[in-house]
Design a protein around this motif. Structure first.
Motif, PDB file in Angstrom:
ATOM      1  N   GLY A  67       8.759 -10.791  -7.605  1.00 27.13           N
ATOM      2  CA  GLY A  67       8.071 -10.236  -8.760  1.00 27.13           C
ATOM      3  C   GLY A  67       6.676 -10.818  -8.917  1.00 27.13           C
ATOM      4  O   GLY A  67       5.710 -10.090  -9.190  1.00 27.13           O
ATOM      5  N   GLY A  68       6.562 -12.134  -8.726  1.00 27.55           N
ATOM      6  CA  GLY A  68       5.243 -12.763  -8.793  1.00 27.55           C
ATOM      7  C   GLY A  68       4.339 -12.311  -7.666  1.00 27.55           C
ATOM      8  O   GLY A  68       3.128 -12.125  -7.850  1.00 27.55           O
ATOM      9  N   GLU A  84       2.803  -8.861  -8.433  1.00 29.08           N
ATOM     10  CA  GLU A  84       1.661  -8.981  -9.338  1.00 29.08           C
ATOM     11  C   GLU A  84       0.421  -9.468  -8.601  1.00 29.08           C
ATOM     12  O   GLU A  84      -0.690  -8.959  -8.804  1.00 29.08           O
ATOM     13  CB  GLU A  84       2.001  -9.934 -10.478  1.00 29.08           C
ATOM     14  N   SER A  85       0.610 -10.469  -7.739  1.00 31.94           N
ATOM     15  CA  SER A  85      -0.514 -11.019  -6.984  1.00 31.94           C
ATOM     16  C   SER A  85      -1.120  -9.980  -6.045  1.00 31.94           C
ATOM     17  O   SER A  85      -2.342  -9.843  -5.944  1.00 31.94           O
ATOM     18  CB  SER A  85      -0.038 -12.232  -6.191  1.00 31.94           C
ATOM     19  N   ARG A 112      -0.932  -6.750  -6.333  1.00 31.27           N
ATOM     20  CA  ARG A 112      -1.536  -5.635  -7.064  1.00 31.27           C
ATOM     21  C   ARG A 112      -2.981  -5.966  -7.448  1.00 31.27           C
ATOM     22  O   ARG A 112      -3.868  -5.108  -7.392  1.00 31.27           O
ATOM     23  CB  ARG A 112      -0.725  -5.311  -8.322  1.00 31.27           C
ATOM     24  N   SER A 113      -3.235  -7.213  -7.829  1.00 36.25           N
ATOM     25  CA  SER A 113      -4.584  -7.599  -8.227  1.00 36.25           C
ATOM     26  C   SER A 113      -5.484  -7.866  -7.018  1.00 36.25           C
ATOM     27  O   SER A 113      -6.692  -7.661  -7.081  1.00 36.25           O
ATOM     28  CB  SER A 113      -4.532  -8.850  -9.113  1.00 36.25           C
ATOM     29  N   SER A 145       1.744  -4.683  -1.131  1.00 36.75           N
ATOM     30  CA  SER A 145       0.476  -4.226  -1.695  1.00 36.75           C
ATOM     31  C   SER A 145       0.448  -2.711  -1.814  1.00 36.75           C
ATOM     32  O   SER A 145       0.002  -2.147  -2.822  1.00 36.75           O
ATOM     33  CB  SER A 145      -0.693  -4.695  -0.824  1.00 36.75           C
ATOM     34  N   ALA A 199       2.763  -1.536  -4.585  1.00 28.78           N
ATOM     35  CA  ALA A 199       2.300  -1.941  -5.913  1.00 28.78           C
ATOM     36  C   ALA A 199       1.083  -1.149  -6.384  1.00 28.78           C
ATOM     37  O   ALA A 199       0.804  -1.113  -7.587  1.00 28.78           O
ATOM     38  CB  ALA A 199       1.970  -3.434  -5.917  1.00 28.78           C
ATOM     39  N   THR A 200       0.362  -0.512  -5.460  1.00 32.81           N
ATOM     40  CA  THR A 200      -0.881   0.172  -5.837  1.00 32.81           C
ATOM     41  C   THR A 200      -0.848   1.672  -5.575  1.00 32.81           C
ATOM     42  O   THR A 200      -1.822   2.362  -5.872  1.00 32.81           O
ATOM     43  CB  THR A 200      -2.078  -0.436  -5.069  1.00 32.81           C
ATOM     44  N   ASP A 204       7.938  -2.389 -11.124  1.00 31.61           N
ATOM     45  CA  ASP A 204       8.032  -3.686 -10.444  1.00 31.61           C
ATOM     46  C   ASP A 204       9.472  -3.990 -10.033  1.00 31.61           C
ATOM     47  O   ASP A 204       9.722  -4.545  -8.954  1.00 31.61           O
ATOM     48  CB  ASP A 204       7.505  -4.803 -11.354  1.00 31.61           C
TER      49      ASP A 204
END
Length: 405
Positions: free
Chosen positions: A201-202, A205-206, A208-209, A217, A220-221, A231
């Motif tokens: 999960g972390g 997030e990483s 995605r940014s 990646s 997530a995008t 997620d």
């Protein structure tokens, strides 16, 4: 009228003491293609009937449709992966994953991994070159796919050791037996699964940014035709890829080394005809499939299989390994023949749940077996049969000691 199969046949198949050679028991089971059990479940053991059920829209893969309780080591509420769901949810999540995993949207992904896979195998074999004896499972088959999947998902190299430890502890859930194992084994595996989900999960997030060229990646995008995965869906999909890809590949490599060493004539042909490796891997998927049983299917409504009516909600066990040795489908099914024509095996299942990671697993095993037998000096089995894992579902050696030189 179908009758119950020879008493005790299924129990003997599930008994770990018969893990080294379950195939005579599968032959016994095939005498009754659809066998009702005392607990209300049904065992299906012949190729035609298994294939029909794999394609039957009235048969559910959703564990929530089981009338019998599913063991906690198999299913926990809220952690359902799309392999254990039905359309339309299954189809949506599979499409969203396949956009980034294979054709038509990512047609070159798997073949583009060939140089990296070959390099990884080379490094593993470099470390084994001077050893008089190796454990193929622990030192070769097990570490290889973990590294591959970590790279595919975008796990940082420094996190791979933690990832590997989680894989080991969670994999033990496959063999968990509450009557034989301490409760700590279940607790440790469940804790590892929770830790893995939190970590992924972390990572989502990483990525995605700061997206990279990796599967997490992309998931997530991506805002494709089906929208974007949540997620939670990304995490459960990544977990599925990790364990389905890892466990299948470990067993297929280990079974491949064992089978080729038992068939020196085939090994000699392979060494002189490297292109034979494609047929070798396909025949391995039939002859020694890494996934032997699909244990949890259920009927949406009463389903007729042959002359047997399976009632709604009843557990259906599909014995893939038995279907792969069915003499009504395969000529001389107990013979290992890499040149076998029309080898439509059940090694990766079938229907809408056909293993979508099959192309990657095939390539991994083709490279692993080719390089193993090219690089090692006169490998020989130290113990035959080797000790096996307890699981009748994911069948493979627990250890496989091979000497060289």
């Amino acid at each position: 009228m179908t009758t119950t199969e020879t008493p005790g046949t299924l129990a003997r198949i599930l008994d770990p003491s018969n893990r080294a050679d379950p195939y005579p028991l599968y032959a016994e089971l095939r005498r009754t293609p659809v066998a009702p059990q005392e607990d209300g479940s049904y065992v299906v053991s012949t190729y035609r009937e298994i294939t029909e059920l794999l394609h039957d829209p009235h048969v559910s893969s959703d564990l929530r449709n089981q009338t019998r309780p599913v063991p906690s080591a198999v299913y926990t509420e809220g952690t359902q992966e799309f392999i254990n769901t039905d359309p339309p949810d299954h189809d949506r999540l599979r499409r969203m994953t396949m956009r980034h995993f294979g054709p038509p949207h990512s047609a070159g992904l798997v073949d583009g991994m060939r140089p990296a896979l070959t390099a990884t195998i080379g490094r593993l074999l470099d470390g084994l070159a001077d050893k008089p004896q190796i454990d193929v499972v622990d030192e070769f088959a097990y570490p290889f796919p973990v590294g591959v999947i970590c790279d595919l998902l975008g796990v940082p190299p420094e996190d791979e050791p933690r990832f590997s430890q989680w894989v080991i502890r969670i994999s033990e859930l496959v063999d968990y037996n509450p009557s034989l194992d301490p409760p700590e084994k279940l607790q440790n595996g469940t804790q590892a699964l929770g830790d893995l989900h939190k970590y992924l999960g972390g990572l989502v997030e990483s990525h995605r940014s700061r997206p990279g060229d990796d599967l997490l990646s992309r998931l997530a995008t991506d805002d494709g035709p089906d929208g974007r995965m949540t997620d939670e869906e990304i995490v459960t999909t990544a977990t599925l890829i990790l364990f389905a890809g890892h466990e299948t590949t470990v067993n297929l490599i280990s079974n491949g080394v064992l089978t080729l060493l038992r068939h020196p004539d085939v090994l000699q042909r392979l060494q002189s005809q490297p292109d034979l490796i494609i047929g070798v891997v396909e025949e391995l998927l039939r002859y020694e499939p890494p996934v032997q049983i699909v244990p949890w299917r259920a009927a949406y409504s009463d389903v007729t299989i042959g002359d047997t009516v399976v009632p709604k909600g009843a557990q259906i066990m599909l014995m893939l390994a038995s279907g792969n040795r069915d003499p009504d489908r395969f000529h001389e099914p107990d013979r290992f023949d890499p040149s076998r024509p029309d080898n439509q095996h059940l090694g990766f299942g079938g229907g809408i749940h056909l293993c979508f990671g099959g192309p990657m697993a095939r390539l991994e095993v083709q490279i692993a077996l080719t390089e193993f037998f090219r690089r090692l000096d006169n490998p020989q089995l130290v113990t035959d049969p080797p000790p096996y894992r307890r699981s009748p579902i994911l069948r493979g050696p627990l250890h496989l000691h091979v000497g060289q030189g």
